[in-house]
Design an enzyme around this catalytic site. Structure first.
Site, PDB file in Angstrom:
ATOM      1  N   TYR A  50      90.416  54.700 -54.457  1.00  9.23           N
ATOM      2  CA  TYR A  50      91.634  55.505 -54.955  1.00  9.23           C
ATOM      3  C   TYR A  50      92.110  55.804 -53.470  1.00  9.23           C
ATOM      4  O   TYR A  50      91.689  55.437 -52.232  1.00  9.23           O
ATOM      5  CB  TYR A  50      91.129  56.903 -55.200  1.00  9.23           C
ATOM      6  N   ARG A 125      75.781  61.762 -45.418  1.00  9.78           N
ATOM      7  CA  ARG A 125      75.889  61.722 -46.643  1.00  9.78           C
ATOM      8  C   ARG A 125      75.442  60.482 -47.389  1.00  9.78           C
ATOM      9  O   ARG A 125      75.932  59.356 -46.601  1.00  9.78           O
ATOM     10  CB  ARG A 125      77.181  62.167 -47.113  1.00  9.78           C
ATOM     11  N   ASP A 251      85.800  71.921 -51.855  1.00 11.46           N
ATOM     12  CA  ASP A 251      86.133  70.666 -52.179  1.00 11.46           C
ATOM     13  C   ASP A 251      87.499  70.283 -52.036  1.00 11.46           C
ATOM     14  O   ASP A 251      87.802  69.245 -52.707  1.00 11.46           O
ATOM     15  CB  ASP A 251      85.533  70.308 -53.498  1.00 11.46           C
TER      16      ASP A 251
END
Length: 299
Positions: A50, A125, A251
């Site tokens: 994306y 992460r 977020d």
């Protein structure tokens, strides 16, 4: 070639200027946000799936001011792969306000890791949602190897994983070398319920101080729009399991949200609904993240 020809542009965050009804405590930390761009300065990876609208450090700092949040943790977004330059530039610009979670190449040098630590990185992460081989389970050998690399720095390993896919989760990570942080409540869709074996394994890790949980992204794991009523049982469950291992995050900029875009002020107020005890809320917003991310105390 236009940068969006091969990776569709995703929805931008809600631009409305509006503060939450709740007042966050001094030193509050947004433990999950992303800085994306400017793309001209920090180009996105070609292999991304994306294309985010630019969500710059300047925009994020304005958001924090609007929400009444003092500090933030910048998590490396997938659109940059292991190119952490945008995140590191933000950390070094405001070293007291931000900490970071990086995505690293397994072959990274100790010198590079130390430089990241000095910049404010406190964890790495690993996204295993798309890469894990479900037939053989989680890539525990690779994750353990990464954990041993970062252990001397006191870092943690943040996992983006659907815990419902791993009913033996508590046994898999019972003796993991570093602290584990699970994003988005363990990323188990609300339809699986809190009695799901994988989610119950996450709760066991929580109770045993083997894991932390980010109370983030409720819109990613339920079907309805705000106020995400199906997520309340998950919030209640993690609070009951171990509130000293919970952290919260916005977020922002809410990449790849395909339903109604939430407003960040509403997400702040939702936490107020979920956690009505002020002392507990202060722990989740200040005390816990200061411990995990090594923030200085607020004088």
């Amino acid at each position: 070639m236009n940068s969006t020809d091969f990776a569709p542009l995703c929805q931008a965050p809600d631009p409305e200027i509006r503060s939450p009804k709740i007042e966050f405590p001094a030193g509050a930390v947004d433990c999950h946000a992303h800085v994306c761009g400017p793309a001209d300065d920090f180009p996105y990876a070609k292999e991304r799936i994306y294309t985010p609208p630019d969500a710059t450090l300047t925009q994020y700092r304005s958001l924090l001011a609007m929400l009444g949040i003092d500090r933030g943790v910048l998590v490396q977004p997938s659109v940059y792969g292991t190119d952490n330059r945008a995140m590191l530039a933000a950390l070094t610009s405001y070293p007291n306000q931000f900490r970071g979670v990086a995505v690293i190449d397994p072959n990274i040098s100790n010198t590079e890791l130390e430089a990241m630590h000095q910049a404010g990185v406190r964890g790495i992460r690993c996204n295993v949602v798309d890469v894990a081989d479900k037939s053989s389970g989680l890539p525990t050998a690779q994750l353990t190897a990464l954990a041993k690399r970062i252990q001397p720095l006191g870092w943690h390993l943040e996992l983006l994983v659907h815990v419902n896919e791993y009913p033996d989760l508590a046994n898999i990570f019972g003796d993991f070398p570093v602290d584990l942080v699970f994003g988005h409540f363990g990323y188990s869709h609300a339809k699986h319920g809190v009695q799901d074996k994988g989610f119950q394994g996450l709760l066991e890790l929580l109770r045993n101080n083997k894991a932390w949980v980010k109370m983030t992204g409720p819109y990613r794991i339920c079907d309805g729009n705000f106020p995400y009523l199906d997520m309340r049982p998950f919030s209640d469950a993690v609070i009951k399991a171990n509130p000293s291992r919970l952290i919260w995050g916005s977020d922002w900029p809410h990449v790849m949200v395909k339903k109604q875009m939430p407003h960040d002020a509403d997400l702040c107020d939702l936490l107020g609904e979920w956690v009505q005890d002020e002392n507990l809320r202060n722990s989740i917003l200040v005390d816990n993240p200061c411990m995990l991310y090594d923030f200085p105390a607020i004088n």
